[in-house]
Design a protein around this motif. Structure first.
Motif, PDB file in Angstrom:
ATOM      1  N   TRP A 169       7.204 -16.717   3.138  1.00  0.00           N
ATOM      2  CA  TRP A 169       6.600 -16.749   1.819  1.00  0.00           C
ATOM      3  C   TRP A 169       6.855 -18.118   1.216  1.00  0.00           C
ATOM      4  CZ3 TRP A 169      10.981 -14.097   3.081  1.00  0.00           C
ATOM      5  CH2 TRP A 169      12.150 -14.445   2.414  1.00  0.00           C
ATOM      6  N   PHE A 170       6.271 -18.377   0.075  1.00  0.00           N
ATOM      7  CA  PHE A 170       6.293 -19.706  -0.507  1.00  0.00           C
ATOM      8  C   PHE A 170       6.783 -19.606  -1.951  1.00  0.00           C
ATOM      9  CE2 PHE A 170       3.395 -19.377   2.935  1.00  0.00           C
ATOM     10  CZ  PHE A 170       3.698 -20.488   3.690  1.00  0.00           C
ATOM     11  N   ASN A 171       7.933 -20.211  -2.228  1.00  0.00           N
ATOM     12  CA  ASN A 171       8.576 -20.069  -3.530  1.00  0.00           C
ATOM     13  C   ASN A 171       7.804 -20.722  -4.671  1.00  0.00           C
ATOM     14  OD1 ASN A 171      10.696 -18.510  -2.642  1.00  0.00           O
ATOM     15  ND2 ASN A 171      11.913 -20.282  -2.069  1.00  0.00           N
ATOM     16  N   ALA A 172       7.023 -21.754  -4.396  1.00  0.00           N
ATOM     17  CA  ALA A 172       6.339 -22.468  -5.473  1.00  0.00           C
ATOM     18  C   ALA A 172       4.818 -22.411  -5.355  1.00  0.00           C
ATOM     19  CB  ALA A 172       6.798 -23.935  -5.486  1.00  0.00           C
ATOM     20  N   THR A 173       4.311 -21.661  -4.391  1.00  0.00           N
ATOM     21  CA  THR A 173       2.872 -21.685  -4.115  1.00  0.00           C
ATOM     22  C   THR A 173       2.300 -20.271  -4.116  1.00  0.00           C
ATOM     23  OG1 THR A 173       3.253 -23.624  -2.722  1.00  0.00           O
ATOM     24  CG2 THR A 173       1.129 -22.525  -2.501  1.00  0.00           C
ATOM     25  N   PRO A 174       1.304 -19.996  -4.944  1.00  0.00           N
ATOM     26  CA  PRO A 174       0.670 -18.679  -4.908  1.00  0.00           C
ATOM     27  C   PRO A 174      -0.251 -18.539  -3.695  1.00  0.00           C
ATOM     28  CG  PRO A 174      -0.431 -20.081  -6.513  1.00  0.00           C
ATOM     29  CD  PRO A 174       0.732 -20.868  -5.975  1.00  0.00           C
ATOM     30  N   VAL A 175      -0.427 -17.301  -3.269  1.00  0.00           N
ATOM     31  CA  VAL A 175      -1.319 -16.980  -2.156  1.00  0.00           C
ATOM     32  C   VAL A 175      -2.433 -16.101  -2.716  1.00  0.00           C
ATOM     33  CG1 VAL A 175      -1.518 -15.846   0.092  1.00  0.00           C
ATOM     34  CG2 VAL A 175       0.581 -17.108  -0.491  1.00  0.00           C
ATOM     35  N   THR A 176      -3.656 -16.632  -2.702  1.00  0.00           N
ATOM     36  CA  THR A 176      -4.798 -15.902  -3.243  1.00  0.00           C
ATOM     37  C   THR A 176      -5.131 -14.678  -2.399  1.00  0.00           C
ATOM     38  OG1 THR A 176      -5.675 -17.984  -4.111  1.00  0.00           O
ATOM     39  CG2 THR A 176      -7.213 -16.138  -3.948  1.00  0.00           C
ATOM     40  N   GLU A 177      -5.086 -14.858  -1.083  1.00  0.00           N
ATOM     41  CA  GLU A 177      -5.426 -13.755  -0.175  1.00  0.00           C
ATOM     42  C   GLU A 177      -4.573 -13.857   1.078  1.00  0.00           C
ATOM     43  OE1 GLU A 177      -9.177 -12.467   2.686  1.00  0.00           O
ATOM     44  OE2 GLU A 177      -9.530 -13.853   1.025  1.00  0.00           O
ATOM     45  N   TYR A 178      -3.887 -12.770   1.425  1.00  0.00           N
ATOM     46  CA  TYR A 178      -3.169 -12.748   2.696  1.00  0.00           C
ATOM     47  C   TYR A 178      -3.644 -11.576   3.538  1.00  0.00           C
ATOM     48  CZ  TYR A 178      -0.114  -8.926   1.142  1.00  0.00           C
ATOM     49  OH  TYR A 178       0.363  -7.720   0.704  1.00  0.00           O
ATOM     50  N   SER A 179      -3.502 -11.749   4.836  1.00  0.00           N
ATOM     51  CA  SER A 179      -3.794 -10.701   5.799  1.00  0.00           C
ATOM     52  C   SER A 179      -2.772 -10.830   6.919  1.00  0.00           C
ATOM     53  CB  SER A 179      -5.216 -10.859   6.345  1.00  0.00           C
ATOM     54  OG  SER A 179      -5.451  -9.922   7.371  1.00  0.00           O
ATOM     55  N   PHE A 180      -1.873  -9.849   7.016  1.00  0.00           N
ATOM     56  CA  PHE A 180      -0.885  -9.820   8.090  1.00  0.00           C
ATOM     57  C   PHE A 180      -1.333  -8.756   9.086  1.00  0.00           C
ATOM     58  CE2 PHE A 180       2.282 -10.816   4.485  1.00  0.00           C
ATOM     59  CZ  PHE A 180       1.900 -12.137   4.480  1.00  0.00           C
ATOM     60  N   ARG A 181      -1.435  -9.170  10.347  1.00  0.00           N
ATOM     61  CA  ARG A 181      -1.936  -8.261  11.378  1.00  0.00           C
ATOM     62  C   ARG A 181      -0.923  -8.146  12.507  1.00  0.00           C
ATOM     63  NH1 ARG A 181      -7.616  -7.471  10.920  1.00  0.00           N
ATOM     64  NH2 ARG A 181      -8.385  -8.610   9.111  1.00  0.00           N
ATOM     65  N   TRP A 182      -0.591  -6.912  12.869  1.00  0.00           N
ATOM     66  CA  TRP A 182       0.351  -6.600  13.944  1.00  0.00           C
ATOM     67  C   TRP A 182      -0.435  -5.869  15.019  1.00  0.00           C
ATOM     68  CZ3 TRP A 182       5.713  -7.499  13.838  1.00  0.00           C
ATOM     69  CH2 TRP A 182       6.416  -6.971  14.929  1.00  0.00           C
ATOM     70  N   LYS A 183      -0.451  -6.406  16.237  1.00  0.00           N
ATOM     71  CA  LYS A 183      -1.231  -5.810  17.316  1.00  0.00           C
ATOM     72  C   LYS A 183      -0.653  -4.460  17.725  1.00  0.00           C
ATOM     73  CE  LYS A 183      -3.906  -7.020  21.224  1.00  0.00           C
ATOM     74  NZ  LYS A 183      -4.398  -8.098  22.025  1.00  0.00           N
ATOM     75  N   LYS A 184      -1.517  -3.472  17.845  1.00  0.00           N
ATOM     76  CA  LYS A 184      -1.095  -2.132  18.231  1.00  0.00           C
ATOM     77  C   LYS A 184      -0.557  -2.133  19.663  1.00  0.00           C
ATOM     78  CE  LYS A 184      -4.203   0.599  15.383  1.00  0.00           C
ATOM     79  NZ  LYS A 184      -5.278   1.602  15.417  1.00  0.00           N
ATOM     80  N   THR A 185       0.445  -1.302  19.900  1.00  0.00           N
ATOM     81  CA  THR A 185       1.020  -1.137  21.244  1.00  0.00           C
ATOM     82  C   THR A 185       1.206   0.351  21.520  1.00  0.00           C
ATOM     83  OG1 THR A 185       3.279  -1.335  20.392  1.00  0.00           O
ATOM     84  CG2 THR A 185       2.237  -3.354  21.193  1.00  0.00           C
ATOM     85  N   ASP A 186       1.359   0.694  22.789  1.00  0.00           N
ATOM     86  CA  ASP A 186       1.609   2.083  23.174  1.00  0.00           C
ATOM     87  C   ASP A 186       2.996   2.515  22.706  1.00  0.00           C
ATOM     88  OD1 ASP A 186      -0.850   2.198  24.448  1.00  0.00           O
ATOM     89  OD2 ASP A 186      -0.019   1.599  26.398  1.00  0.00           O
ATOM     90  N   GLY A 187       3.145   3.763  22.370  1.00  0.00           N
ATOM     91  CA  GLY A 187       4.451   4.316  22.038  1.00  0.00           C
ATOM     92  C   GLY A 187       4.918   4.083  20.617  1.00  0.00           C
ATOM     93  N   GLU A 188       4.042   3.600  19.734  1.00  0.00           N
ATOM     94  CA  GLU A 188       4.448   3.379  18.347  1.00  0.00           C
ATOM     95  C   GLU A 188       4.693   4.723  17.668  1.00  0.00           C
ATOM     96  OE1 GLU A 188       1.118   1.282  16.773  1.00  0.00           O
ATOM     97  OE2 GLU A 188       1.898  -0.653  17.395  1.00  0.00           O
ATOM     98  N   LYS A 189       5.751   4.783  16.876  1.00  0.00           N
ATOM     99  CA  LYS A 189       6.087   6.017  16.164  1.00  0.00           C
ATOM    100  C   LYS A 189       5.797   5.911  14.670  1.00  0.00           C
ATOM    101  CE  LYS A 189       8.361   8.098  19.601  1.00  0.00           C
ATOM    102  NZ  LYS A 189       7.627   8.916  20.457  1.00  0.00           N
ATOM    103  N   TYR A 190       6.119   4.749  14.075  1.00  0.00           N
ATOM    104  CA  TYR A 190       5.966   4.594  12.631  1.00  0.00           C
ATOM    105  C   TYR A 190       5.532   3.173  12.309  1.00  0.00           C
ATOM    106  CZ  TYR A 190       7.140   3.941   7.748  1.00  0.00           C
ATOM    107  OH  TYR A 190       7.074   3.627   6.424  1.00  0.00           O
ATOM    108  N   VAL A 191       4.521   3.071  11.469  1.00  0.00           N
ATOM    109  CA  VAL A 191       4.050   1.771  10.984  1.00  0.00           C
ATOM    110  C   VAL A 191       3.742   1.941   9.505  1.00  0.00           C
ATOM    111  CG1 VAL A 191       2.239   0.039  11.179  1.00  0.00           C
ATOM    112  CG2 VAL A 191       3.075   1.166  13.228  1.00  0.00           C
TER     113      VAL A 191
END
Length: 191
Positions: free
Chosen positions: A146-168
């Motif tokens: 994250w950025f202490n002095a800079t605003p973020v207008t739009e963010y998108s965090f993407r985590w690739k799906k994997t087999d065996g996931e229980k909780y996201v």
């Protein structure tokens, strides 16, 4: 003599209260203006079979300060066990910092970028030492920088799906990714 000191106590208390009120008012009135804005901040995380993470950070960034051009940015990384894999052509030098629990990468840009100019750049790393274990269960804990002095207008965090996931705890998912989206004020971060 002692009578005059007792008479001054209410005056001194009134002055102290007034000073406190002025300090609080100054905090609300003075809002520092950010030097830059991150128009779009994207993070793509792909877990690997060896437990490491390939992480790509993509930015669309606009300088706002007419007196100070943007010539470098730094991107925080989770821990010192990372390897830089690739970065965009408009990054000319990469400096890695690993000291006292602080880990970040300084990205020196190909030129100075001035107020109103928008640039896009990316950094891709392989990050180790992120797989956690508790009671014979394995999980990742990852907070994008994250950025202490800079605003973020739009963010998108993407985590690739994997087999065996229980909780996201993602906001949403598609066929390939778990997705968190939104905006952030300076100093704010998302899990």
């Amino acid at each position: 003599m002692s009578l005059s000191i007792i008479n001054l106590i209410p005056v001194l208390l009134s002055v102290l209260v007034l000073l406190q009120l002025l300090c609080v008012a100054a905090m609300f009135i003075y809002t520092p203006k950010p030097q830059d804005v991150i128009d779009k901040y994207e993070v793509f995380v792909t877990p690997k079979d060896d437990g490491t993470l390939d992480i790509e950070y993509r930015f669309t960034w606009t300088p706002l300060d007419p007196s100070e051009p943007l010539s470098f940015v730094y991107v925080g990384v989770p821990n010192p066990d990372y390897t830089i894999l690739e970065y965009s052509a408009n990054i000319t030098e990469v400096e890695e910092y690993r000291y006292d629990g602080v880990c970040h990468v300084d990205l020196h840009l190909d030129r100075d970028y001035y107020k109103g100019e928008t640039l896009q750049f990316y950094l891709r790393i392989n990050q180790a030492s992120m797989l956690c274990e508790e009671s014979d269960k394995y999980f990742y804990e990852f907070i994008p920088c994250w950025f202490n002095a800079t605003p973020v207008t739009e963010y998108s965090f993407r985590w690739k799906k994997t087999d065996g996931e229980k909780y996201v705890n993602a906001d949403t998912s598609d066929k390939t990714w778990h997705i968190w989206q939104g905006s952030m004020e300076p100093g704010e971060y998302r899990i």
